[in-house]
Design an enzyme around this catalytic site. Structure first.
Site, short mmCIF file in Angstrom:
data_model
loop_
_atom_site.label_atom_id
_atom_site.label_comp_id
_atom_site.label_asym_id
_atom_site.label_seq_id
_atom_site.Cartn_x
_atom_site.Cartn_y
_atom_site.Cartn_z
N ARG A 1 -9.87 -2.16 -7.28
CA ARG A 1 -8.48 -2.24 -7.72
C ARG A 1 -7.69 -2.99 -6.64
O ARG A 1 -7.92 -2.79 -5.44
CB ARG A 1 -7.86 -0.85 -7.91
CG ARG A 1 -8.28 -0.14 -9.20
CD ARG A 1 -7.76 -0.86 -10.46
NE ARG A 1 -8.15 -0.19 -11.68
CZ ARG A 1 -9.22 -0.51 -12.41
NH1 ARG A 1 -10.02 -1.49 -12.03
NH2 ARG A 1 -9.48 0.14 -13.54
N GLU B 1 3.84 -15.07 -14.82
CA GLU B 1 4.52 -15.69 -13.70
C GLU B 1 5.98 -16.05 -14.03
O GLU B 1 6.88 -15.86 -13.21
CB GLU B 1 3.76 -16.96 -13.34
CG GLU B 1 3.87 -17.37 -11.93
CD GLU B 1 2.87 -18.45 -11.65
OE1 GLU B 1 3.27 -19.44 -11.06
OE2 GLU B 1 1.70 -18.30 -12.05
N HIS C 1 -9.63 -10.25 -13.22
CA HIS C 1 -10.10 -8.91 -13.59
C HIS C 1 -11.11 -9.02 -14.75
O HIS C 1 -10.95 -8.40 -15.80
CB HIS C 1 -8.93 -7.99 -13.97
CG HIS C 1 -9.30 -6.53 -13.82
ND1 HIS C 1 -8.44 -5.58 -13.35
CD2 HIS C 1 -10.46 -5.88 -14.07
CE1 HIS C 1 -9.05 -4.41 -13.33
NE2 HIS C 1 -10.28 -4.57 -13.77
P1 NAI Z 1 -17.62 6.09 -9.21
O1 NAI Z 1 -16.69 7.22 -9.46
O2 NAI Z 1 -19.04 6.19 -9.68
O3 NAI Z 1 -17.64 5.76 -7.63
C1 NAI Z 1 -16.52 5.77 -6.81
C2 NAI Z 1 -16.96 6.22 -5.43
O4 NAI Z 1 -15.85 6.09 -4.53
C3 NAI Z 1 -17.39 7.70 -5.38
O5 NAI Z 1 -18.66 7.81 -4.75
C4 NAI Z 1 -16.30 8.37 -4.55
O6 NAI Z 1 -16.76 9.46 -3.78
C5 NAI Z 1 -15.85 7.23 -3.66
N1 NAI Z 1 -14.51 7.38 -3.11
C6 NAI Z 1 -13.40 7.87 -3.72
N2 NAI Z 1 -12.35 7.83 -2.89
C7 NAI Z 1 -12.81 7.33 -1.71
C8 NAI Z 1 -12.20 7.05 -0.45
N3 NAI Z 1 -10.91 7.32 -0.23
N4 NAI Z 1 -12.97 6.53 0.53
C9 NAI Z 1 -14.30 6.30 0.33
N5 NAI Z 1 -14.93 6.56 -0.84
C10 NAI Z 1 -14.19 7.05 -1.85
O7 NAI Z 1 -16.90 4.81 -9.84
P2 NAI Z 1 -17.58 3.43 -10.25
O8 NAI Z 1 -18.08 3.49 -11.65
O9 NAI Z 1 -18.51 3.00 -9.19
O10 NAI Z 1 -16.29 2.46 -10.28
C11 NAI Z 1 -15.52 2.21 -9.10
C12 NAI Z 1 -14.24 1.52 -9.47
O11 NAI Z 1 -14.50 0.19 -9.92
C13 NAI Z 1 -13.48 2.14 -10.67
O12 NAI Z 1 -12.71 3.26 -10.28
C14 NAI Z 1 -12.61 0.99 -11.13
O13 NAI Z 1 -11.36 1.02 -10.46
C15 NAI Z 1 -13.39 -0.25 -10.70
N6 NAI Z 1 -13.89 -1.01 -11.84
C16 NAI Z 1 -13.54 -2.33 -11.92
C17 NAI Z 1 -13.95 -3.09 -13.00
C18 NAI Z 1 -13.61 -4.55 -13.08
O14 NAI Z 1 -13.71 -5.15 -14.16
N7 NAI Z 1 -13.20 -5.18 -12.00
C19 NAI Z 1 -14.73 -2.51 -14.12
C20 NAI Z 1 -15.11 -1.12 -13.89
C21 NAI Z 1 -14.67 -0.40 -12.80
#
Ligand code: NAI
Length: 334
Positions: A231, A266, A300
């Site tokens: 994000r 924009e 994105h």
């Molecule tokens: P997940 O929930 O499997 O993994 C997130 C990890 O981050 C967890 O292991 C958690 O313990 C850790 N975490 C949480 N807060 C933390 C902190 N303050 N410091 C260190 N570690 C922390 O989620 P997943 O599926 O891996 O997705 C991650 C993120 O990717 C999503 O939340 C979403 O925002 C983003 N995403 C982006 C996409 C895109 O198109 N660019 C598509 C899908 C997801």
């Protein structure tokens, strides 16, 4: 049940048709905004993507909203506290993009490491010289993965295929995962100091806002490369611009930016309302990044493959049906 699905392209609408007679279903290409929500205020279920910002001001306008089926993994665009207070169930799509986003990480990284954009721009102009196109190998380099959840681990698996060494940082480290994928957990500071490439996979939240800021960039190895597909708000974008200008960071691959919906519009910048509501310094930093030659920005779109989008639609339909059956799944409102 009255169901409105926002941000739906025509080819995606078919998935909602499969829901059948039980639902009075309407789909629209528009994101939900405070200006148009009044037109849909009788919905009981809504399905949105990440461009609809679902704050209390918007959600408060629904008379009988029971469920939000977001077609995303992240849910930082939804005011979960408001939903909990109002008894609105929010369901997400947790793992649809695990491999997809990890593959995009390497698309960005390889584009930077092999200077693909410059090389292609050059050959399109009929220029086949290789001056200034020298890149770097991934083999033998150290990848630092911040957030070793589903996507982080998928990225680690790919990195191991490139013979990269991997360091991980997570608030909830899991040693069995580290053993399985062959990486070492270290504190964030160590990861920053030792990694050649850093990739970010934590969810967006108040806790992760500016997790990577000026102090963190200062600790990075001279010439590190940063990839962010998580994000935009997780990285202090103004600090990133400074780190790039100073050469501390040699390149960045960004699928996400802070103030994303605004940068898409924009022209709206010219409106005074935006000056009040949005951080213009951040928007300016975004624009600087878009024009730097050692930065690659995608809109994105890390999730956007045929297979992943089908998984999103299938799970969203399932989430809605399970909620209507009184047996909800993928609930994030707790
Ligand atoms: P997940 O929930 O499997 O993994 C997130 C990890 O981050 C967890 O292991 C958690 O313990 C850790 N975490 C949480 N807060 C933390 C902190 N303050 N410091 C260190 N570690 C922390 O989620 P997943 O599926 O891996 O997705 C991650 C993120 O990717 C999503 O939340 C979403 O925002 C983003 N995403 C982006 C996409 C895109 O198109 N660019 C598509 C899908 C997801």
């Amino acid at each position: 049940m009255k169901l409105i699905a926002f941000e739906v392209e025509s080819w995606e609408a078919d998935a909602f048709e499969t829901l059948g007679d039980r639902y009075d279903c309407l789909t629209t290409r528009d994101p939900m905004r405070s200006e148009n929500v009044g037109d849909y205020a009788d919905a009981e279920i809504i399905s949105t993507f990440i461009n609809s910002k679902l704050g209390a001001d918007v959600l408060g306008q629904f008379d009988d909203l029971k469920m939000i089926a977001t077609r995303s993994t992240g849910f930082d665009h939804i005011d979960l506290d408001h939903c909990r207070e109002q008894g609105i169930t929010v369901c997400n799509v947790p793992t649809y993009g695990t491999n997809t986003v990890a593959e995009h990480v390497f698309a960005l990284l390889l584009a930077l490491s092999h200077k693909i954009e410059h090389a292609v721009n050059r050959t399109r102009k009929g220029d086949f010289s290789s001056r200034g196109l020298q890149g770097f190998d991934l083999h033998g380099k150290t990848l630092g993965v911040i957030g070793t959840g589903d996507i982080g681990c998928a990225a680690i698996r790919i990195a191991r295929g490139f013979d990269m060494n991997v360091l991980g940082y997570d608030v909830k480290p899991d040693e069995s995962t580290a053993e399985k994928f062959g990486f070492e957990y270290v504190p964030l500071e160590r990861l920053l100091e030792r990694s050649d490439v850093i990739t970010i996979h934590v969810p967006g939240s108040e806790k992760t806002r500016h997790l990577i800021g000026g102090g963190q960039f200062d600790r990075m190895k001279e010439g590190a490369v940063v990839i962010n597909t998580a994000r935009g708000e997780v990285v202090d974008i103004q600090a990133l611009v400074r780190a790039l200008a100073e050469g501390r960071v040699a390149g960045a691959g960004l699928d996400v930016l802070p103030e994303e919906p605004v940068i898409r519009e924009e022209a709206e910048l010219l409106r005074s309302v935006y000056e009040r509501e949005h951080d213009l310094d951040t928007l300016l930093a975004n624009h600087v990044l878009l024009h730097l030659t050692n930065v690659i920005v995608t809109p994105h779109s890390a999730f956007n493959t045929r297979e992943a989008v089908q998984r999103i639609l299938d799970t969203t339909v399932e989430n809605i049906e399970r909620f209507a059956d009184g047996d909800p799944q993928n609930v994030v409102t707790g």
